[in-house]
Structures are given as C-alpha cells and as structure tokens.
Design an enzyme around this catalytic site. Structure first.
Site, PDB file in Angstrom:
ATOM      1  N   ARG A 184       0.834  -1.207   0.000  1.00 22.68           N
ATOM      2  CA  ARG A 184       0.000   0.000   0.000  1.00 22.68           C
ATOM      3  C   ARG A 184       0.868   1.256   0.000  1.00 22.68           C
ATOM      4  NH1 ARG A 184      -1.944   2.936   4.323  1.00 22.68           N
ATOM      5  NH2 ARG A 184      -1.568   1.214   5.757  1.00 22.68           N
ATOM      6  N   TYR A 237     -14.147  16.464 -16.533  1.00 26.74           N
ATOM      7  CA  TYR A 237     -14.740  15.132 -16.407  1.00 26.74           C
ATOM      8  C   TYR A 237     -15.825  15.179 -15.338  1.00 26.74           C
ATOM      9  CZ  TYR A 237     -14.885  10.083 -15.426  1.00 26.74           C
ATOM     10  OH  TYR A 237     -15.289   8.788 -15.233  1.00 26.74           O
ATOM     11  N   ASP A 310      -5.295  18.168 -15.363  1.00 27.95           N
ATOM     12  CA  ASP A 310      -5.617  16.823 -15.817  1.00 27.95           C
ATOM     13  C   ASP A 310      -5.160  16.728 -17.270  1.00 27.95           C
ATOM     14  OD1 ASP A 310      -6.767  14.490 -16.812  1.00 27.95           O
ATOM     15  OD2 ASP A 310      -8.559  14.664 -15.567  1.00 27.95           O
ATOM     16  N   LYS A 335      -6.736   5.539 -19.868  1.00 34.69           N
ATOM     17  CA  LYS A 335      -6.960   6.082 -21.208  1.00 34.69           C
ATOM     18  C   LYS A 335      -5.724   5.923 -22.106  1.00 34.69           C
ATOM     19  CE  LYS A 335     -10.908   7.528 -19.405  1.00 34.69           C
ATOM     20  NZ  LYS A 335     -10.737   7.391 -17.950  1.00 34.69           N
TER      21      LYS A 335
END
Length: 520
Positions: A184, A237, A310, A335
């Site tokens: 983690r 988005y 972004d 993407k």
C-alpha cells in the site's frame, strides 16, 4: 595498506582505532578485503580471453571487495557506499547493486593483468538523459530495475517485504531508507511505473493510484480543506466536478467556483485570498476547450495557489503542463497511456519535492494505491503510446475534416481545425491536436441517439484513448450526474457527441460515421 583502509573510513569510525596488527590479521582472514575471487559469472574484456569477476570492486590498486560478504555487515557497506557516491540509506541489496555498477564503470576498474579499462556492464547500460520520447517509453527512467535482469519489471505480487534487520526496518519506517515496506505504501512494479511517467512529464516524482478518480481524490484531499477555495474549469470530467461541487463542498466545507478558464480575465476575477487550488482540464472533457496553462499558473502562483492539470486527453506525448508552470499533473492511466481498455489506473506527478510530500502520504492514508498487476499492464501498454497517439491523431485529422463538411453535423470542436476557438493557443502549448473530437448532431438529443444506435465499427462506450474508436453521449452518460443547469453552464449540450478516434483505418471510421449519420 593500513593507511589506505584508514583513509576510507570516517574520522570516528571504530576501525580507525584498531591496532595495525589486528586490522592486518582481520584482513587476511576476512572476505571483505581479499585477493580477487573466481565467480561463475564473469565479465569479459572485448577481444580478450581474460576475464575479471563481476563480484568485486577495486578500491585502491590491490584492494578488492567481496560484495556477498559485505551483505552481512551493513555498517561497513554504508561506509563504502558513501565513499563511492552511493546513497547509504538504501536497502542492502540495492546498495550492493549500485556499488557493483560503480565497480563496472569505465575508467574506475582496471584489468588485473593488463591494466586496461573494462567496458561498462551490459546488464546496466547508462541512460542518456536526452533520450527521445519513444525510447524513454520503452526503457523507462532506469532508476528502479529488477536485480535478476528481467527485461520487463516483474509483478511483485506481495503484500509485505522482508527487512534485512531490525535496524533496517526502523530506517524504512523513519524514512531514512528507500527500502520497501508494504505494497500500500510502495512496491517495485508500481515504483518503476511512477518513475517512468514522472520522467515523461518532467516532474519530480510520480504517485500511482488505483484509478483516475483516485488521483483526483488524493489531490483534492491533500490541497483543499474547510474554508479553502478552488477555481475549476466549468467543463471537466463529470465525476471530477461532482466530487468537488457536492462531496467536498457539502461534507468538508470546501468552496468552489466553476468558470470558463479559457478566459484569463475570468480566472483572475475568480481567485480569492483563500484560493488554494486552480484545477484545469485542457483540452477539456468533453468540449475540447483549451486553457492557457502558463498564463493561469502566473495568476495562481501570484495568489499563493497551486495549479493542477488533468492531462489525460493529451498524455505527455502531446503536452507537458509542468514545463508550463503547473505544480501537479494527473492522468487517468486507463486512457491513452495504457491504451488498450483492459486496466483502470491513475497517476499524479508533482513538479517539486514539497508538493510531492503533501500528496504521497495522502495516497497512502486513503489507500488509493495501485495494484502491481495493474502497474505491469499499464507499463506494458505505455511502451507503444507514441506509436498509437501518432496513428490516432492522423486519423482524427481526417475524421474531423469529414465531420466539419457533413450536412448532418452542426458544429465540430477539434484543436487541429482552424475553426476551433483556441486553435492558435493549442498550436503553442500542444505538440499536436490529439485524437479527441466533439461535435453536434443536427436533431439534438434524438439525432444523437439515432447516430449512436447506427454505428457498427465505432464502439458505443465511455472512456477514451484506446486503440479502438469509441463514441458516446456525455449528457446522458459521463456527465449525467450533473444537474441540467451545470451541464449547460459547462457547454455540455444535448446534441454533443464525443468521439475518441482509434488506430483503425481512417477510411473505415469515416465510412461507418457516414452510414450512421444517414440515419439521423
């Protein structure tokens, strides 16, 4: 001999106080200081049948180091590391690996018989810092590598990592060692991906997340707090806006202004004394509007705010916001960077160490970590990013020109067309127009539905940046959770169709769209 050893050790090192006869006795029986040993793995001098063991490092003339023996004495290993310019806070195996590379650097190691310099290690070639983009995609940043020489970074499918000692474990948790602790927190497979993307973005370091929205959450939670204000482009988005407008505002007391960041004066007027973050998506999703990153960064920094961009639509192949002044770049790795519609992931890249240290702990605390199998798939996919983006962009230019001339299409927004409102700005800050197109279908919502229900080659699905051409209707899909007023304010009209152009034959994509538009 004694003075050579003494000169290598720090002033207060206990070995400096050992009498000469004891040191010589220890040297004669210790594997630390010994004549060159034979090894099953040898490195040959080009054109010669003679070889020298790849296990040893020449310190001074006739003094050699047995690295295997050094693994059992971390203090001496750290001393040797400092003397040879290697960080002494690394995990033992990593220090040994770097010292071996140092031993094999040309000019530093001589052949024991001829005195000629040996060639650099073939297994750890030095990387040229000016490496081109596609070469960097394939070979990565070259920082984290596999000790066994795997061409591709293996999947380290483990939850936890073994420490060399109690002291080493304490060093890792104290931040004094770069050793691995728990997946983690960090993992070698994930780490190699983080470094590779950060290098492409020209950033300080990367932070991989479980998804693109994981990256957005980490940025919001690390930078914003109750009473703080964010300026956000009105068209981003859908979940990125919804998270800020609803969750962050209602649950955490964050203020937000959603404005047209394509207008610099509007951005200037929107910044307040408590503004902590300016959040951009450029080109914007789904309108493909372009914001002047450099000018906005100047305004934000003058007010003490950070700027996050972004960069999913462009990828670092077409745009590097950090070089334009941005503080943070985020990606949905799902993407273009991965490009094969088979994995979900996100990435944050910070421009400097101070910002990175605010973001990394938040990712760990939120548990938004990337799985090593995700990292492996993304790293494999991104190796062809340049090839895919070039092919998709060439197709998109032809598709955009076709759509702009079609009588059933009311308007087209594509940075490569002179009709795009920010066409000139796009040419200045982007290396190419990309593969994302938005256009309006005559007949509004019903016309859009008729088009979507008639395509055969184009895939009716959300997401973007894959090898396949994807088509979708934002108002009823990706931006459906926004209120009708918010959608209209963000120019997400009912007739808007978003097209992510893939790498199929451009003529096939155009033929499919032509037949589908005939049904409108």
């Amino acid at each position: 001999f004694f003075w050579r050893i003494k000169s290598m050790l720090p002033g207060k090192h206990p070995l400096r106080m050992i009498p000469l006869f004891l040191l010589l006795a220890a040297a004669s029986s210790s594997a630390f200081l010994a004549p060159p040993l034979q090894s099953s793995t040898h490195r040959y001098k080009a054109g010669s049948g003679r070889c020298m063991s790849g296990m040893q490092m020449v310190l001074a003339d006739d003094i050699h180091v047995d690295f295997e023996a050094l693994k059992n004495n971390r203090k001496i290993l750290q001393t040797l590391a400092k003397k040879n310019g290697v960080p002494a806070n690394l995990k033992t195996e990593e220090m040994v690996r770097l010292l071996r590379i140092k031993a094999e650097e040309p000019g530093e190691q001589k052949h024991e018989e001829s005195g000629e310099a040996q060639p650099p290690s073939a297994s750890h070639p030095k990387r040229d810092p000016s490496t081109s983009f596609n070469t960097m995609l394939v070979h990565g940043a070259g920082k984290t590598t596999d000790n066994l020489g795997s061409v591709n970074m293996p999947i380290y499918q483990t939850s936890t990592f073994r420490f060399d000692s109690a002291e080493h474990g304490a060093e890792c948790f104290a931040g004094e060692s770069d050793g691995y602790i728990y997946s983690r927190i960090n993992n070698p497979t994930v780490r190699e991906l983080e470094e590779a993307v950060a290098a492409l973005e020209h950033g300080y370091d990367g932070i991989a997340t479980s998804s693109g929205m994981g990256a957005v959450n980490v940025v919001y939670m690390a930078i914003l707090a109750a009473g703080k204000h964010a300026v956000c482009h009105k068209t981003v988005y859908g979940p990125s806006r919804s998270l800020l407008e609803n969750t962050m505002a209602k649950n955490f007391g964050v203020e937000a202004s959603f404005v047209d960041t394509c207008d610099i004066q509007v951005v200037k007027d929107s910044i307040r004394p408590n503004t902590a973050l300016v959040y951009l998506e450029t080109p914007a999703n789904p309108t493909v509007a372009i914001s002047d990153i450099e000018a906005i960064c100047d305004l934000a920094h003058a007010a003490g705010a950070l700027v996050c961009v972004d960069n999913t639509f462009c990828s670092p192949y077409l745009q590097t916001p950090l070089t334009l002044g941005a503080d943070i770049v985020i990606h949905s790795l799902t993407k273009s960077i991965n490009g094969h519609a088979d994995v979900v992931g996100g990435m944050i890249v910070a421009r400097d160490e101070a910002v990175y240290k605010r973001l990394r702990p938040m990712m760990v605390t939120l548990g938004a970590c990337m799985d090593p199998n995700q990292a492996f798939l993304v790293r494999r996919g991104m190796k062809t990013l340049g090839l895919r983006m070039r092919a998709a962009q060439e197709n998109a230019i032809r598709v955009a020109e076709f759509l702009e001339a079609h009588p059933k299409v009311a308007w087209v927004r594509y940075p490569g067309l002179a009709s795009h409102p920010q066409h000139e700005l796009g040419k200045r800050i982007m290396k190419g127009p990309g593969a994302m197109i938005s256009f309006g279908v005559r007949g509004g919502l019903e016309g859009g539905r008729a088009l979507l229900n008639s395509v055969r080659l184009c895939v009716l699905a959300v997401s973007l940046g894959g090898v396949e051409t994807l088509i979708q209707h934002p108002a009823s899909m990706t931006h459906a959770k926004l209120s009708p007023e918010a959608r209209l304010q963000g120019d997400v009209t009912d007739d808007l169709v978003r097209l992510s152009v893939g790498v199929e034959e451009a003529s096939d994509i155009i033929a499919d769209l032509d037949k589908a538009l005939a049904a409108v």
